[in-house]
Design a protein around this motif. Structure first.
Motif, PDB file in Angstrom:
ATOM      1  N   GLU A 181      38.888  12.417  56.759  1.00 11.34           N
ATOM      2  CA  GLU A 181      37.505  12.304  56.281  1.00 11.34           C
ATOM      3  C   GLU A 181      37.449  11.537  54.965  1.00 11.34           C
ATOM      4  O   GLU A 181      36.606  10.652  54.790  1.00 11.34           O
ATOM      5  N   LEU A 182      38.359  11.872  54.059  1.00  6.87           N
ATOM      6  CA  LEU A 182      38.375  11.190  52.763  1.00  6.87           C
ATOM      7  C   LEU A 182      38.744   9.714  52.925  1.00  6.87           C
ATOM      8  O   LEU A 182      38.140   8.846  52.284  1.00  6.87           O
ATOM      9  N   ALA A 183      39.674   9.429  53.816  1.00 10.60           N
ATOM     10  CA  ALA A 183      40.041   8.031  54.068  1.00 10.60           C
ATOM     11  C   ALA A 183      38.836   7.264  54.615  1.00 10.60           C
ATOM     12  O   ALA A 183      38.588   6.111  54.218  1.00 10.60           O
ATOM     13  N   ASN A 184      38.077   7.905  55.508  1.00 10.45           N
ATOM     14  CA  ASN A 184      36.876   7.256  56.051  1.00 10.45           C
ATOM     15  C   ASN A 184      35.837   7.021  54.960  1.00 10.45           C
ATOM     16  O   ASN A 184      35.214   5.950  54.903  1.00 10.45           O
ATOM     17  N   LEU A 185      35.628   8.014  54.104  1.00  6.93           N
ATOM     18  CA  LEU A 185      34.677   7.850  52.997  1.00  6.93           C
ATOM     19  C   LEU A 185      35.103   6.712  52.075  1.00  6.93           C
ATOM     20  O   LEU A 185      34.285   5.887  51.659  1.00  6.93           O
ATOM     21  N   LYS A 186      36.390   6.672  51.753  1.00  2.00           N
ATOM     22  CA  LYS A 186      36.895   5.607  50.871  1.00  2.00           C
ATOM     23  C   LYS A 186      36.750   4.239  51.529  1.00  2.00           C
ATOM     24  O   LYS A 186      36.413   3.254  50.853  1.00  2.00           O
ATOM     25  N   ALA A 187      36.968   4.169  52.838  1.00  5.23           N
ATOM     26  CA  ALA A 187      36.820   2.896  53.550  1.00  5.23           C
ATOM     27  C   ALA A 187      35.366   2.428  53.518  1.00  5.23           C
ATOM     28  O   ALA A 187      35.090   1.243  53.317  1.00  5.23           O
ATOM     29  N   ILE A 188      34.450   3.359  53.726  1.00  5.19           N
ATOM     30  CA  ILE A 188      33.024   3.017  53.669  1.00  5.19           C
ATOM     31  C   ILE A 188      32.662   2.543  52.264  1.00  5.19           C
ATOM     32  O   ILE A 188      31.963   1.539  52.089  1.00  5.19           O
ATOM     33  N   ALA A 189      33.136   3.275  51.258  1.00  5.73           N
ATOM     34  CA  ALA A 189      32.841   2.912  49.866  1.00  5.73           C
ATOM     35  C   ALA A 189      33.384   1.525  49.542  1.00  5.73           C
ATOM     36  O   ALA A 189      32.689   0.705  48.921  1.00  5.73           O
ATOM     37  N   GLU A 190      34.598   1.248  49.977  1.00  5.64           N
ATOM     38  CA  GLU A 190      35.207  -0.064  49.733  1.00  5.64           C
ATOM     39  C   GLU A 190      34.410  -1.162  50.433  1.00  5.64           C
ATOM     40  O   GLU A 190      34.113  -2.196  49.842  1.00  5.64           O
TER      41      GLU A 190
END
Length: 135
Positions: free
Chosen positions: A29-38
């Protein structure tokens, strides 16, 4: 970022948003959030705020590609609102025959125009990080 700049940024964010919460995410979930943010050029916090706003029915923040069109629509809605205000003022001043139904309809449409304009403006606001990156 040095310690003083980091403290200043945190103070600025706390004035803007007020409340802080801590959330546990799985690694995926955190990796997905970071990918979206990036991808969007925003912080993870901004991604979470956008998700919350979308869930409660607010319009999304506009992409850079859509921003000029939305800014133009916002300006057009402002002009429409000005025209509605002038029409109601003319009725109130007696320059136009008074019609209670028409006046109420004009006020209602004017309120809708202002609400939609405010929503469009919110779409072009974006995060502080995105605003600072714009030319």
């Amino acid at each position: 970022m040095d310690a003083d700049a980091e403290k200043a940024a945190m103070k600025s964010a706390s004035r803007r948003y007020g409340e802080v919460t801590h959330i546990r995410f799985s690694a995926d979930e955190l990796a997905n959030l970071k990918a979206i943010a990036e991808r969007d050029g925003v912080t993870v916090s901004e991604v979470v705020r956008r998700l919350v706003r979308a869930e409660v029915g607010h319009l999304p923040i506009a992409s850079e590609a859509l921003r000029p069109a939305i800014v133009e629509m916002t300006e057009q809605l402002r002009r429409v609102g000005v025209n509605f205000n002038q029409a109601v003022r003319a009725m109130n001043d007696g320059r136009v025959a008074q019609d209670e139904d028409l006046e109420q309809a004009l006020i209602a449409v004017g309120d809708l125009v202002r609400k939609f304009r405010d929503e469009l403006k919110a779409m072009t606001g974006g995060s502080r990080k995105a605003r600072e990156a714009r030319p």
